[in-house]
Design an enzyme around this catalytic site. Structure first.
Site, mmCIF file in Angstrom:
data_model
loop_
_atom_site.group_PDB
_atom_site.id
_atom_site.type_symbol
_atom_site.label_atom_id
_atom_site.label_comp_id
_atom_site.label_asym_id
_atom_site.label_seq_id
_atom_site.Cartn_x
_atom_site.Cartn_y
_atom_site.Cartn_z
ATOM 1 N N ASP A 51 -5.830 4.915 1.063
ATOM 2 C CA ASP A 51 -5.132 3.534 1.737
ATOM 3 C C ASP A 51 -5.165 2.512 0.454
ATOM 4 O O ASP A 51 -6.243 1.877 0.228
ATOM 5 C CB ASP A 51 -6.332 2.774 2.989
ATOM 6 N N TYR A 141 10.584 -6.312 2.562
ATOM 7 C CA TYR A 141 10.614 -5.123 1.722
ATOM 8 C C TYR A 141 11.019 -5.760 0.168
ATOM 9 O O TYR A 141 10.533 -5.878 -0.891
ATOM 10 C CB TYR A 141 11.371 -4.149 2.142
ATOM 11 N N LYS A 145 8.771 -6.443 -3.000
ATOM 12 C CA LYS A 145 9.219 -5.717 -4.327
ATOM 13 C C LYS A 145 9.457 -6.435 -5.484
ATOM 14 O O LYS A 145 9.206 -6.217 -6.775
ATOM 15 C CB LYS A 145 10.377 -4.544 -3.919
HETATM 16 C C1 AKB Z 1 15.685 1.147 1.851
HETATM 17 O O1 AKB Z 1 16.985 1.204 2.479
HETATM 18 O O2 AKB Z 1 15.015 0.423 2.317
HETATM 19 C C2 AKB Z 1 15.651 1.813 0.477
HETATM 20 C C3 AKB Z 1 15.965 1.206 -0.594
HETATM 21 C C4 AKB Z 1 17.436 0.837 -0.732
HETATM 22 O O3 AKB Z 1 15.232 0.576 -1.400
HETATM 23 N N1 AKB Z 1 15.962 3.036 0.484
#
Ligand code: AKB
Length: 311
Positions: A51, A141, A145
């Site tokens: 993890d 996300y 990132k």
């Molecule tokens: C997503 O759709 O979250 C991934 C990306 C584009 O990073 N495939």
């Protein structure tokens, strides 16, 4: 002997990266980790539960296995991240920071961490988006990132840690069905067509996004990983992409192989995510610095995927 550690090994990219690494290494060079799903991977490889939110566990694995290189793939993708932003922040942010900090502490030589087109937000240039642009990501996300890219730069400048990364576009593979991203419809659509089934798409017919076939993504990942350090001007920010298509254009291209293939469009919350991302990327920095190159055209990719899915 120094080993390569892969986190998130059971995910969509993990299995394919492993095949690519096996062209140059033996199974004893590689340690595969994930929080779950390791039973899907052959017992030929050494596997351990990890993890990445647990700093002590990461340190123990690096120390006890003499880890020299890390591919840190463990991540919560865009769609799942919007369903559970707290989890996405925890895994993507703390996991990435733990990997980088432990690598500095224990003298790991090189760390690869994938980034994404999700680092861009709606203000960014839509077409041919350059490396540096108005990056104001709107998904958890993308936020994590994008911050990860800064952390890679930070530990490179502060401690000389050799961090490298690529902004992946939507990746298509016939091997591991993806489940947590926004671009995943593309694999699902081709899989339905290969099985001669109709498909219901969660994006609009004209939602164009940058995409790439997995073998090209993996070959270029290794190319960047092995590139001479002196040729790299960026850490985690290299844009790469093969082509751009919308769900409507993909369906049309599929019909060349599966005549009469039918798609219905029922956009959901993922449409908003897709709308916030670029349609195409400027990949010139990757070409210039480490020789980014692709093999598969859209048509070749569809043909290859349908063939393999049917087998
Ligand atoms: C997503 O759709 O979250 C991934 C990306 C584009 O990073 N495939």
């Amino acid at each position: 002997m120094s080993k390569i550690l892969i986190t998130g090994s059971a995910g969509q990219v993990g299995g394919e990266l492993l095949s690519e690494l096996m062209k140059q290494h033996s199974s004893s060079d590689i340690l595969l980790t994930d929080i779950s799903g390791l039973e899907r991977i052959s017992d030929e490889y050494e596997k351990m539960i990890l993890d990445v939110r647990k700093y002590g566990d990461i340190k123990k694995i690096i120390e006890e296995n003499d880890i020299k290189y890390i591919f840190h793939l463990a991540s919560i993708l865009s769609a799942k991240g919007e369903e559970n932003p707290m989890l996405a922040f925890d895994v993507n942010m703390n996991g990435t920071h733990n990997i980088l900090a432990a690598s500095v502490e224990l003298g790991v030589s090189r760390v690869f961490i994938p980034s994404t087109i999700g680092v861009f937000g709606p203000e960014a240039k839509k077409d041919n988006t350059p490396t540096w642009n108005a990056s104001r990501p709107r998904t958890m996300y993308g936020i994590t990132k994008f911050t990860g890219e800064f952390l890679m730069q930070y530990y490179f400048e502060r401690n000389g840690l050799d961090t490298r990364g690529i902004r992946y576009p939507g990746l298509l593979s016939y091997k591991t069905p993806p489940t947590a991203g926004t671009t995943d419809y593309a694999v699902d659509m081709i899989m339905h067509a290969a099985r001669k089934k109709d498909y219901i798409c969660y994006l609009k017919e004209d939602a164009s996004l940058p995409m790439m076939y997995m073998p090209d993504a993996m070959e270029n990942t290794i190319k960047l990983f092995n590139a001479p350090a002196a040729s790299l001007r960026y850490r985690g920010e290299y844009n790469i992409s093969s082509f751009t298509f919308s769900p409507g254009e993909l369906a049309q291209a599929i019909r060349e192989f599966v005549p009469g293939f039918k798609v219905e469009y029922r956009p959901d919350y993922r449409q908003k995510i897709a709308e916030s991302w670029p349609k195409s990327l400027d990949c010139s920095d990757a070409i210039k610095d480490w020789g980014f190159k692709i093999r598969f055209t859209l048509k070749e990719m569809i043909e290859n995927m349908i063939l393999n899915m049917r087998q």
